[in-house]
Design an enzyme around this catalytic site. Structure first.
Site, PDB file in Angstrom:
ATOM      1  CD  GLU A  66      -2.826  -1.318   2.366  1.00  0.00           C
ATOM      2  OE1 GLU A  66      -2.822  -0.412   3.228  1.00  0.00           O
ATOM      3  OE2 GLU A  66      -3.554  -2.318   2.454  1.00  0.00           O
ATOM      4  CG  ASN A 126      -0.797  -6.966  -1.288  1.00  0.00           C
ATOM      5  OD1 ASN A 126      -1.417  -7.591  -2.152  1.00  0.00           O
ATOM      6  ND2 ASN A 126      -1.272  -6.769  -0.069  1.00  0.00           N
ATOM      7  CG  HIS A 139     -10.132  -5.363   0.578  1.00  0.00           C
ATOM      8  ND1 HIS A 139     -10.374  -6.489   1.335  1.00  0.00           N
ATOM      9  CD2 HIS A 139      -8.815  -5.071   0.765  1.00  0.00           C
ATOM     10  CE1 HIS A 139      -9.263  -6.864   1.959  1.00  0.00           C
ATOM     11  NE2 HIS A 139      -8.295  -6.023   1.624  1.00  0.00           N
ATOM     12  CD  GLU A 143      -4.909  -7.605   1.794  1.00  0.00           C
ATOM     13  OE1 GLU A 143      -5.786  -6.844   2.236  1.00  0.00           O
ATOM     14  OE2 GLU A 143      -3.689  -7.406   1.919  1.00  0.00           O
ATOM     15  CG  ASP A 150     -12.937  -8.466   1.857  1.00  0.00           C
ATOM     16  OD1 ASP A 150     -12.805  -7.565   1.006  1.00  0.00           O
ATOM     17  OD2 ASP A 150     -12.446  -8.376   2.997  1.00  0.00           O
TER      18      ASP A 150
HETATM   19  O1  9MR Z   1      -7.718  -7.820   8.490  1.00  0.00           O
HETATM   20  C1  9MR Z   1      -6.774  -7.019   9.148  1.00  0.00           C
HETATM   21  C2  9MR Z   1      -7.354  -6.490  10.439  1.00  0.00           C
HETATM   22  O2  9MR Z   1      -7.535  -7.557  11.354  1.00  0.00           O
HETATM   23  C3  9MR Z   1      -6.437  -5.447  11.034  1.00  0.00           C
HETATM   24  O3  9MR Z   1      -7.051  -4.872  12.166  1.00  0.00           O
HETATM   25  C4  9MR Z   1      -6.130  -4.392  10.011  1.00  0.00           C
HETATM   26  C5  9MR Z   1      -5.199  -3.354  10.558  1.00  0.00           C
HETATM   27  O4  9MR Z   1      -4.842  -2.411   9.624  1.00  0.00           O
HETATM   28  O5  9MR Z   1      -5.541  -4.997   8.872  1.00  0.00           O
HETATM   29  C6  9MR Z   1      -6.409  -5.870   8.235  1.00  0.00           C
HETATM   30  O6  9MR Z   1      -5.808  -6.382   7.062  1.00  0.00           O
HETATM   31  C7  9MR Z   1      -5.479  -5.413   6.073  1.00  0.00           C
HETATM   32  C8  9MR Z   1      -4.259  -5.936   5.349  1.00  0.00           C
HETATM   33  O7  9MR Z   1      -3.235  -6.187   6.253  1.00  0.00           O
HETATM   34  C9  9MR Z   1      -3.806  -4.960   4.285  1.00  0.00           C
HETATM   35  N1  9MR Z   1      -4.863  -4.612   3.398  1.00  0.00           N
HETATM   36  C10 9MR Z   1      -6.121  -4.205   4.005  1.00  0.00           C
HETATM   37  C11 9MR Z   1      -6.571  -5.236   5.023  1.00  0.00           C
HETATM   38  C12 9MR Z   1      -7.916  -4.847   5.601  1.00  0.00           C
HETATM   39  O8  9MR Z   1      -7.820  -3.681   6.327  1.00  0.00           O
END
Ligand code: 9MR
Length: 429
Positions: A182, A225, A262, A290, A292
């Site tokens: 990101e 990513n 997402h 990722e 969903d």
């Molecule tokens: O799913 C993850 C969640 O449990 C955490 O609280 C969050 C913190 O930033 O990160 C989520 O996963 C993220 C991933 O690491 C990077 N892309 C976005 C995902 C959803 O926020």
């Protein structure tokens, strides 16, 4: 048997063994891979599996086209048997959801904690599942001691040490790393977002991270990513594309691009397959990392999966959680299993799009020979080639600088997988 027949027999056996090992998910990262292993696919069945046997789980069906199907996993949920039963039945790739992030693995400088991630990784590998490493350099879930660093030299050495130490710990165990996550800004700039890395090290921090990562584990795939890079014309997509094109043209090590995917209820943008294909044409794998989708509409899931199936270098798909209740977007019920662990309609749509058959239909008895057409009549009239991407890669050592590998044969003996193959260096076989 003459030489020609012997050779044909050997090649047939090699291909059979390779297919078998890949279907079982047994070719681990760190073993090896032949670039561009090709599979014949009937032209009429775009992206569908070459094998006629339909599988009834996501991972097994994805494996039939040389792909994987993964899930984000939380260490704290592994003791929940509903969760772990689905995980082991359906998925052959695992991404630790939070356990490999900087705020867990290096909460204070130089002091590393791999306990929670080890739990996931060792469990996965012992079950023949592979692992995606997520993530090494990210502006978020970054401990305060890193974000408050004020000089470039300190930050560079801290970043390199973090990458090197974490990758060394998992050397040979991780199929692909999200080296940088990101780093691009939302909106119309197409530029990097501000972060401590960007602010102190400048645009070059991403290249630096990838170069360090390659040295740390040359066998792992190195991915960039990001989210909201699925729509081809978006400035953010174009910015990432320019970076990957620049990297590949200058030989900066990068092997894959992760599209987080997402999505809202509408699912992927119409251009998603084009985006995947355009990135793949730069010579990198693409992965859906990722996935969903709000409310999990069947069409949206099917369209996402088809976009991947139609791009030969789309190596696999990971959903971001198992049950709706496990999701970071739990209120939107975006996953393939409901809170009780039951398959949702989106599950069947996904399995079908992978080329498989939902369980109820899979158990139906086959048509009797008398009522079915002759086997020859059901054969497709033309074929095209679809590459699964690398299955086996050569691993060099001090005395062998291996450039390529040919006719690999995979044999399981005494609890170990062995690969026999002809290898080539730049000077010859
Ligand atoms: O799913 C993850 C969640 O449990 C955490 O609280 C969050 C913190 O930033 O990160 C989520 O996963 C993220 C991933 O690491 C990077 N892309 C976005 C995902 C959803 O926020």
């Amino acid at each position: 048997m003459n030489l020609h027949e012997r050779r044909e027999r050997h090649e047939r056996r090699s291909r059979r063994n390779l297919r078998r090992a890949s279907a079982l998910g047994l070719i681990a990262a760190g073993v090896m891979a032949v670039a561009g292993t090709a599979t014949a696919v009937p032209a009429s069945a775009s992206g569908s599996a070459p094998s006629s046997a339909k599988a009834s789980t996501l991972g097994a069906q994805a494996a039939q086209s040389g792909r994987y199907f993964g899930a984000a996993v939380a260490a704290g949920k592994l003791g929940d048997s509903t969760y772990s039963t689905i995980l082991d039945r359906e998925f052959n790739m695992v991404t630790p959801e939070n356990e490999m992030k900087w705020d867990t693995t290096e909460r204070s400088r130089g002091s590393f904690n791999f306990g929670p991630a080890d739990q996931i990784v060792n469990r996965a590998l012992s079950r023949g599942q592979r692992v995606r490493g997520h993530t090494l350099v990210w502006h978020s879930q970054l401990p305060g001691w890193v974000s408050s660093i004020g000089d470039a030299n300190t930050l560079r050495s801290v970043m390199n040490n973090h990458i090197t130490t974490q990758m060394a710990h998992y050397k040979g165990k991780v199929y692909a790393w999200d080296v940088v996550n990101e780093a691009f800004a939302d909106g119309g700039s197409g530029q990097h977002r501000p972060s401590v890395f960007q602010n102190l090290l400048g645009d070059g921090f991403i290249e630096q991270a990838f170069r360090t990562a390659r040295s740390a584990d040359p066998a792992a795939k190195l991915c960039y990513n990001d989210y909201n890079i699925e729509n081809w014309s978006d400035a953010k997509t174009q910015g990432v594309y320019r970076m990957v094109r620049d990297f590949t043209s200058r030989g900066v090590p990068i092997d894959c691009v992760g599209f987080q995917a997402h999505f809202g209820t509408g699912g992927p943008p119409a251009s998603f397959q084009t985006t995947l294909a355009n990135f793949a044409a730069l010579g990198v794998d693409v992965q859906i990392t990722e996935l969903d989708i709000a409310q999990a509409p069947t069409t949206a899931y099917a369209n996402t999966v088809k976009a991947c199936m139609n791009v030969a270098r789309c190596a696999g798909i990971t959903v971001w959680g198992i049950r709706d209740t496990d999701s970071w977007r739990a209120g939107e019920n975006p996953l393939l299993f409901n809170g009780s662990g039951n398959k949702k309609p989106a599950y069947n749509a996904t399995l079908t799009a992978l080329g498989g058959t939902p369980a109820a239909r899979a158990t139906a008895s086959p048509a009797s020979p008398a009522s079915s057409a002759s086997p020859a009549a059901s054969l497709p009239s033309s074929f095209r080639w679809s590459s699964s991407g690398s299955l086996i890669a050569p691993k060099s050592d001090a005395t062998h600088n291996i450039a390529g590998l040919k006719d690999p044969t995979v044999v399981y003996h005494n609890g170990k997988w062995h690969v026999f193959a002809s290898v080539a260096s730049s000077s010859g076989y």
